[in-house]
Design a protein around this motif. Sequence first.
Motif, PDB file in Angstrom:
ATOM      1  N   GLU A  73       0.868  -1.282   0.022  1.00  0.00           N
ATOM      2  CA  GLU A  73       0.021   0.045   0.215  1.00  0.00           C
ATOM      3  C   GLU A  73       0.945   1.114   0.040  1.00  0.00           C
ATOM      4  O   GLU A  73       1.786   1.456   0.852  1.00  0.00           O
ATOM      5  CB  GLU A  73      -1.139  -0.035   1.061  1.00  0.00           C
ATOM      6  N   SER A  75      -0.722   4.385   0.096  1.00  0.00           N
ATOM      7  CA  SER A  75      -1.352   5.386   0.918  1.00  0.00           C
ATOM      8  C   SER A  75      -2.193   4.821   1.904  1.00  0.00           C
ATOM      9  O   SER A  75      -2.493   3.697   1.783  1.00  0.00           O
ATOM     10  CB  SER A  75      -2.212   6.434  -0.024  1.00  0.00           C
ATOM     11  N   SER A  76      -2.624   5.566   3.023  1.00  0.00           N
ATOM     12  CA  SER A  76      -3.236   5.121   4.207  1.00  0.00           C
ATOM     13  C   SER A  76      -4.564   4.319   3.700  1.00  0.00           C
ATOM     14  O   SER A  76      -5.125   5.079   2.997  1.00  0.00           O
ATOM     15  CB  SER A  76      -3.254   6.202   5.070  1.00  0.00           C
ATOM     16  N   PHE A  77      -5.024   3.425   4.532  1.00  0.00           N
ATOM     17  CA  PHE A  77      -6.372   2.868   4.018  1.00  0.00           C
ATOM     18  C   PHE A  77      -7.298   3.377   5.362  1.00  0.00           C
ATOM     19  O   PHE A  77      -6.985   3.414   6.632  1.00  0.00           O
ATOM     20  CB  PHE A  77      -6.156   1.042   4.476  1.00  0.00           C
ATOM     21  N   VAL A  78      -8.207   3.990   4.866  1.00  0.00           N
ATOM     22  CA  VAL A  78      -8.995   4.835   5.747  1.00  0.00           C
ATOM     23  C   VAL A  78     -10.603   4.072   5.980  1.00  0.00           C
ATOM     24  O   VAL A  78     -11.392   3.741   5.034  1.00  0.00           O
ATOM     25  CB  VAL A  78      -9.226   6.515   5.209  1.00  0.00           C
ATOM     26  N   ARG A  81     -13.758  -0.357   8.974  1.00  0.00           N
ATOM     27  CA  ARG A  81     -13.423  -1.473   9.848  1.00  0.00           C
ATOM     28  C   ARG A  81     -14.359  -2.501  10.072  1.00  0.00           C
ATOM     29  O   ARG A  81     -14.066  -3.578  10.006  1.00  0.00           O
ATOM     30  CB  ARG A  81     -13.028  -0.411  11.254  1.00  0.00           C
ATOM     31  N   ARG A 109      -9.574  -1.688  -3.345  1.00  0.00           N
ATOM     32  CA  ARG A 109      -8.733  -1.402  -2.035  1.00  0.00           C
ATOM     33  C   ARG A 109      -9.253  -2.279  -0.974  1.00  0.00           C
ATOM     34  O   ARG A 109      -8.555  -2.766  -0.017  1.00  0.00           O
ATOM     35  CB  ARG A 109      -8.883   0.031  -1.887  1.00  0.00           C
ATOM     36  N   ARG A 113      -7.005  -5.111   1.145  1.00  0.00           N
ATOM     37  CA  ARG A 113      -6.790  -5.230   2.418  1.00  0.00           C
ATOM     38  C   ARG A 113      -7.340  -6.288   3.188  1.00  0.00           C
ATOM     39  O   ARG A 113      -6.426  -6.843   4.203  1.00  0.00           O
ATOM     40  CB  ARG A 113      -7.694  -3.664   2.935  1.00  0.00           C
ATOM     41  N   SER A 243     -13.132  11.447   6.883  1.00  0.00           N
ATOM     42  CA  SER A 243     -11.952  11.177   7.454  1.00  0.00           C
ATOM     43  C   SER A 243     -10.887  10.832   6.185  1.00  0.00           C
ATOM     44  O   SER A 243      -9.840  11.406   6.273  1.00  0.00           O
ATOM     45  CB  SER A 243     -12.000   9.822   8.174  1.00  0.00           C
ATOM     46  N   ALA A 247      -7.789  12.993   5.463  1.00  0.00           N
ATOM     47  CA  ALA A 247      -6.344  12.502   5.150  1.00  0.00           C
ATOM     48  C   ALA A 247      -5.567  12.889   4.047  1.00  0.00           C
ATOM     49  O   ALA A 247      -4.288  13.054   3.669  1.00  0.00           O
ATOM     50  CB  ALA A 247      -6.439  10.854   5.437  1.00  0.00           C
ATOM     51  N   ARG A 248      -6.517  12.718   2.850  1.00  0.00           N
ATOM     52  CA  ARG A 248      -5.789  13.118   1.495  1.00  0.00           C
ATOM     53  C   ARG A 248      -5.608  14.617   1.272  1.00  0.00           C
ATOM     54  O   ARG A 248      -4.640  14.913   0.668  1.00  0.00           O
ATOM     55  CB  ARG A 248      -6.777  12.653   0.236  1.00  0.00           C
ATOM     56  N   GLU A 281     -11.075  11.534  -3.282  1.00  0.00           N
ATOM     57  CA  GLU A 281      -9.532  11.708  -3.733  1.00  0.00           C
ATOM     58  C   GLU A 281      -9.171  12.713  -4.585  1.00  0.00           C
ATOM     59  O   GLU A 281      -8.305  13.661  -4.518  1.00  0.00           O
ATOM     60  CB  GLU A 281      -9.041  10.400  -3.834  1.00  0.00           C
TER      61      GLU A 281
END
Length: 835
Positions: A73, A75-78, A81, A109, A113, A243, A247-248, A281
Amino acid sequence: MQETNTGRDGNGAAIRQTGHGPEHGAHLHSKGRGAPRMWAPGSRERDWHPRYDLPSVPEPDADQGHPGNLPTEVSSFVGRRTELTEVATLLSRTRLLTLTGAGGVGKTRLALRVAASVQDDFSDGVWLLELGDLGVAESVEEQLAALFGIEHDPRRGLGPGLRRFLADRSVLLVLDNCEHLLDQSAKLAGALLRHGEGVRVLCTSRQPLGILGEHIHEVAPLGVPAPGRPARAAESGRFDAVSLFAARAAAIRPGFEVTDANYETVTRLCRRLDGIPLAIELAAARLGALSAGQILDRLDDRFRLLTKGNRLALPRQRTLRALIDWSFALCSEAERTVWARLSVFSGGFDLAAAAAVCGEGFPADDVDDLVTGLVEKSVVVRADTDDGQVRYRLLETIRHYGQDRLAESGDRAGVLRRHRDWFRALARRAGSEWMSSDQSRISALFQLEGGNLRAALEFSLADDDGGQAALEMVIALCDHRRAWATLGEARRWLDRALVNAPGRTVVRARALAAAGWAALVQGDRTTAGRLLRECRTLAEELGDAPSRALAVQYSGLARVFAGHFAHGAKLLAEAVDRHRELGDTAAEQLAFAQLTMARCFGGDPAGARAVASGAVQPEPRRSPTSHAWWLWCHGLDRWKHRDHEVAARSLRSALGVRAARGDKVLTAMALETYAWTWAERGDPVAAAVAFGAAEAARRATGCALSGLRHVHVPHLRYAAVVRADLGEETYQRHYATGLRSTVDEVLAGPPPEVAVPSPRERPPAANPLTPRELEVALLIAKGLSNKEIAATLVIALRTAESHVEHILSKLEFGRRAQIAVWASTVLPAREVPPS
């Protein structure tokens, strides 16, 4: 180095196979069409080279930890959950799981994950086969064989080499972007399940594979705050879409945060983008040059704006337009036509509406099948209602795309006209059924169809029929009033329709009456009077008896709202007779309820007789709204006679008629009166909460308390008492609770008791006026003029004027309005007869 492979003998017992793997293992990490084959030079498929056994799984790289080829990955996975857990659980229970959803929603994505999280469960690795860059003529099976470095013969289905390789392996295969190679992907997945007991397949596709054994998980857009939620940046972490944007955005503009100042803008932006991760994004990528507010302002041209994507992504994933183009290309010509036509719907539709609006040129049953096909391709979203109805909708981004295609087709005007005609007919039917006992169903229907009704009205206002269709729709919607969010919205539509249709028609007369009523309840008496006079004149000119009856009825209400109960009751009685002569039972019932209200406020014994004879005895033909009005009148009558316990029970019953709660004017009135009964019964906390709830209901509909003098004067008096009992700070706290409370919460009972001084223990308020001056002050508080005071007290006009002057002097006031406030605030309500 020698490597060991696990297999099973004919009885199912575990066996081990050995192979010399450096040559083979080096290739198992490669992928794509250029992967080397694992056969000896010159060999044929049936001739396995004697030196080689099955290709073996490589030793994991030190930095990878697991066999396989999952990408790292970048970029962060947001968020997601809960969904990650759900998908992993599904994967443990099925051998074929397909993640479906609209383009850009995050299927790939999520799949990667989840695949990374379950790597320990697959001893022979998790492998990704990307199909997105394959043409429709290319072989999916050949790519899989190349991924594992195995010879492939396209003439023999799933090749023997693949079958033997996978027979005893524990492998998870991720097939990504299957939608354009659906038949090949389905065939391959089916063969893998048959020939590889330890193989599981995780697919991503905009459309299910459609084979036996497939389990489907629809990947929804990221969560966004609902409209109207309080703007609290501290809550932004609860919504994945917000969120992700944060983040982006921080990656583009270091230090960017969601704050109370920008929270509303960011949440509206995420809602407008439907919570689609790719769109969010792409929007965040624009923050280098634009603010979040500027991006939001430009979203109507979203396909031009959202073009700054990842240069390393597939071409169709770099811009929002290209992403939706790909979905459009996967549809049949008929599906594309229906997609474009469906874009005229706002907020959703059912199959009947879709057939009526989109069915031109198709056999009657085809539209159902075409909509179903678009659902399967993740273009149309199914959205079931709470009462079990099946509805559908387009995500806003997909709808915008469809509108562009519809404009290109040249069919836009015809589709919009069919859409308008369908919802005009729906409004007419609902208007004719409104006073029936089925009000709950009709109310729910218009809550669902509010967006479509507004869109139909917009088209009608621009149509070339002289504005008559718009007037007809507005009148039908005003007949039940629940289609509007507020009275202000109703007035805006009415004003626009009246401007567009200036002709001297019966339809215009009805619209003038409706506009007059809306202005009246908003407290705009001057405009209401002008509209009702014009309505009455036009109705007499045209001989339109129904409009004339409405003009008389609403003129009577205007007098009641001004505190002139006797005159108002006279006009309302005339309206009742006119509706009865016309045979309009529903209108007659409502007018008679309003007549009873006027008489109750005015102390007319006829009001008490009316409520005693009918208010507590619901008639089978009476609508829920009419019955709620009667219960409210009964509560008013009992309040007037100081029977506050019975009054409270009647008011609770009126508020408990759920089907009538869409009449927010009635709800606000009943809550207000309910607060008075709590004040009379000595519970200021419950009264303060009810006052807050009544204000919330008034705000929700745009009803102005100041324009309802018959309610406003008692309100001032009781609110002053409750404030004095609680103290201003405590009062405001409980009042604020009421603002946030539902009707059910108010009816559930008063909050815990708060220690407050008993009203009867308070010292009497200072009162410098004589008994006669006090009477005059109270009549001023009721809104009476000097002439009306003189008539009420049977004294000369000059005597009344003298009393007013003495009151102003003693209280050191300069205006009559100050006397009204003083009388309402200083004098305890329990010591003053209700007005």
